[in-house]
Design an enzyme around this catalytic site. Structure first.
Site, PDB file in Angstrom:
ATOM      1  N   GLU A   1      -5.089  -8.693   1.109  1.00 24.20           N
ATOM      2  CA  GLU A   1      -5.713  -8.311   2.553  1.00 24.20           C
ATOM      3  C   GLU A   1      -7.111  -7.907   2.038  1.00 24.20           C
ATOM      4  OE1 GLU A   1      -4.315  -4.967   4.861  1.00 24.20           O
ATOM      5  OE2 GLU A   1      -2.015  -5.456   4.243  1.00 24.20           O
TER       6      GLU A   1
ATOM      7  N   GLU B   1       0.735  -1.245  -0.016  1.00 26.53           N
ATOM      8  CA  GLU B   1       0.036   0.028   0.043  1.00 26.53           C
ATOM      9  C   GLU B   1       0.947   1.258  -0.150  1.00 26.53           C
ATOM     10  OE1 GLU B   1      -2.947  -0.119   3.141  1.00 26.53           O
ATOM     11  OE2 GLU B   1      -3.738  -1.820   2.588  1.00 26.53           O
TER      12      GLU B   1
HETATM   13  C1  FCB Z   1      -4.424  -1.869   5.722  1.00 29.88           C
HETATM   14  C2  FCB Z   1      -2.902  -2.121   6.174  1.00 29.88           C
HETATM   15  C3  FCB Z   1      -2.924  -3.349   7.316  1.00 29.88           C
HETATM   16  C4  FCB Z   1      -4.015  -3.192   8.118  1.00 29.88           C
HETATM   17  C5  FCB Z   1      -5.254  -3.061   7.464  1.00 29.88           C
HETATM   18  C6  FCB Z   1      -6.567  -2.987   8.440  1.00 29.88           C
HETATM   19  O1  FCB Z   1      -4.326  -0.746   5.065  1.00 29.88           O
HETATM   20  O2  FCB Z   1      -2.063  -2.601   5.081  1.00 29.88           O
HETATM   21  O3  FCB Z   1      -1.683  -3.236   7.643  1.00 29.88           O
HETATM   22  O4  FCB Z   1      -3.764  -2.148   9.006  1.00 29.88           O
HETATM   23  O5  FCB Z   1      -5.385  -1.797   6.544  1.00 29.88           O
END
Ligand code: FCB
Length: 472
Positions: free
Chosen positions: A377, A170
């Protein structure tokens, strides 16, 4: 179409079932075995920066409990584990290599391989050595070259066993949110520095990708957090324009240099006042567009976008972090918020699995040279309670997980080339500026005793994985 049931859907052969964490969020041992401050250790000392004054100092003590945590992953049936290495542990102060730090990751990789779990390594999940921040951090072009040296040190130690390498997690957050919105470390509110950070992280990605390729890494990729930017009122040109700007700076300013070796023309126009183009040197874009073997996609929610100020009396649920004066969106005056007809998680994020389906399908259609996708994620925070039986019956997280897996299955049916899913997160952990109160784990951590207890969501995930494993 009836929702596809993740328990009975025929997942593609070899589909990876993973869970994700990040070094600063779980390891603790923040000043042990030679590790020095990362920007998150330093930021946590700034009064008011992190909810309740929480710090990553101890986190969930994974540094000392790693073999047990890997055992837990094995029991759950994970086929891959996504973790990050800490630059400030591997090269404290960005000076010489710290063997003790590398040894920790080497032991982790051995434990994973022994357990039959594919290590999925991320080099940068937001924790720059503070010593580099003191030299202007990612606003300094030199940091990109320092990143390549760090990548090289990690490859030297683990390249014989790690096949999957992710450069950045990210970069939007570690550039724009850290340097313009000031909501993440290093907490700066300098739009030009934020844009410099964005470009320098792209460059660092390209430099490291080249190096890793040359050294023989098998699979190289990057993880982006992408969104569907939807105009709040689809018929309103002001909202349409706001959504276009968000799509430009949030999605395309990342996808297009990587995939097309060019920044989008409308993004360049949007940030012209900050003299962005002066940051881009000849040859940079060719470096940035190094071939990718996969793209990691992080997605939690879509963004409903308006170019109008929030009406007075707007109901709760509007994301408090998005206020035009500290906007990560550099010079833009627009706001994003959850769709009001949808439920929200404890983060105030809308629950909209169909957004994940749409995004995965769109990516392959919009970019013909898109490499295979992995959802690196996706997950949810809820106010968990421990029941009298000592367990966490997190029905909302179970429903979130099932609905999002069903959306992934639907995207695959519509032609998206999705090869794996990593639930965020394996364990409750240090949720950045929100501290420990927001729990994303499928496994509960008791912060007093560090005892781990799989929640119902972990058991459900394990059932889904188990069925697939049993059949393949
Ligand atoms: C993302 C992050 C991760 C976590 C989630 C909830 O943006 O990459 O580390 O904090 O959100």
């Amino acid at each position: 179409m009836a929702a596809l049931d993740p328990n009975t859907y025929e997942w593609p052969e070899g589909f990876l079932w993973g869970s994700a964490t990040a070094a600063a969020q779980i390891e603790g041992a923040a000043h042990e075995d030679g590790k020095e401050d990362s920007i998150w250790d330093a930021y946590a000392r700034v009064p008011g920066a992190i909810a309740k004054g929480h710090t990553p100092e101890v986190a969930v003590d994974h540094y000392h409990r790693m073999p047990d945590d890997v055992r837990l992953m094995k029991e759950l049936g994970l086929s891959s584990y996504r973790f990050s290495t800490s630059w400030a542990r591997v090269k404290p102060g960005d000076r010489e290599v710290n063997q003790a730090g590398l040894d920790f990751y080497s032991r982790l990789v051995d434990e994973l391989l022994e357990a039959g779990i594919l290590p999925w390594l991320t080099l940068y999940h937001w924790d720059l050595p503070q010593a580099l921040e003191e030299r202007d951090g990612w606003a300094n072009r030199d940091t990109a070259y320092r990143f390549r040296d760090y990548a090289s040190a990690v490859y030297d130690a683990l390249g014989d066993r790690v096949t999957h390498w992710t450069t950045f997690n990210e970069p939007l957050c570690s550039s724009l949110i850290g340097y313009a919105a000031g909501e993440h470390a290093p907490g700066r509110q300098e739009p030009r520095a934020a844009l410099a950070a964005l470009h320098h992280q792209h460059l660092a990605h390209g430099l490291a990708a080249d190096l890793l390729r040359e050294r023989g890494a098998q699979r190289i990729g990057i993880t982006l957090n992408l969104t569907n930017a939807l105009p709040n009122d689809p018929a309103d040109p002001v909202d349409q324009e706001a959504a276009r700007r968000l799509d430009a700076i949030w999605n395309r300013a990342f996808l297009e240099p990587l995939l097309l070796a060019a920044y989008p023309a409308d993004f360049l126009e949007d940030v012209r006042a900050h003299d962005f183009e002066a940051l881009v040197q000849p040859g940079d874009l060719e470096t940035i567009a190094a071939p990718l073997d996969f793209l990691g996609v992080n997605h939690y929610h879509d963004d409903n976008v308006s170019g109008h100020p929030l009406p007075p009396g707007t109901p709760p649920g509007v994301r408090p972090d998005v206020n035009p004066t500290s906007s990560p969106f550099v010079g833009s005056e627009y706001i994003t918020f959850p769709r009001r007809d949808l439920p929200v998680t404890a983060m105030g994020w809308e629950v909209n699995p169909d957004g994940l389906r749409t995004l995965l399908v769109r990516l392959g259609r919009e970019y013909p040279n898109m490499p295979p996708l992995y959802v690196t994620e996706n997950g949810s925070a809820y106010e968990d309670e421990v029941g009298e039986d000592g367990r966490v019956h997190d029905a909302e997280r179970v429903a979130y997980l099932r609905a999002h897996l069903s959306a992934v299955a639907e995207a695959i049916e519509e032609g998206a080339d999705v090869r794996g899913y990593f639930v965020w997160s394996l364990l409750d952990n240090f949720e950045w500026a929100w501290g420990y109160d927001k729990r994303f784990g499928i496994v509960r951590v008791d912060y007093d005793t560090q005892v781990r207890t799989p929640k119902d969501s972990a058991l459900e995930y394990s059932r889904i994985i188990g069925r697939v494993r049993a059949e393949t």
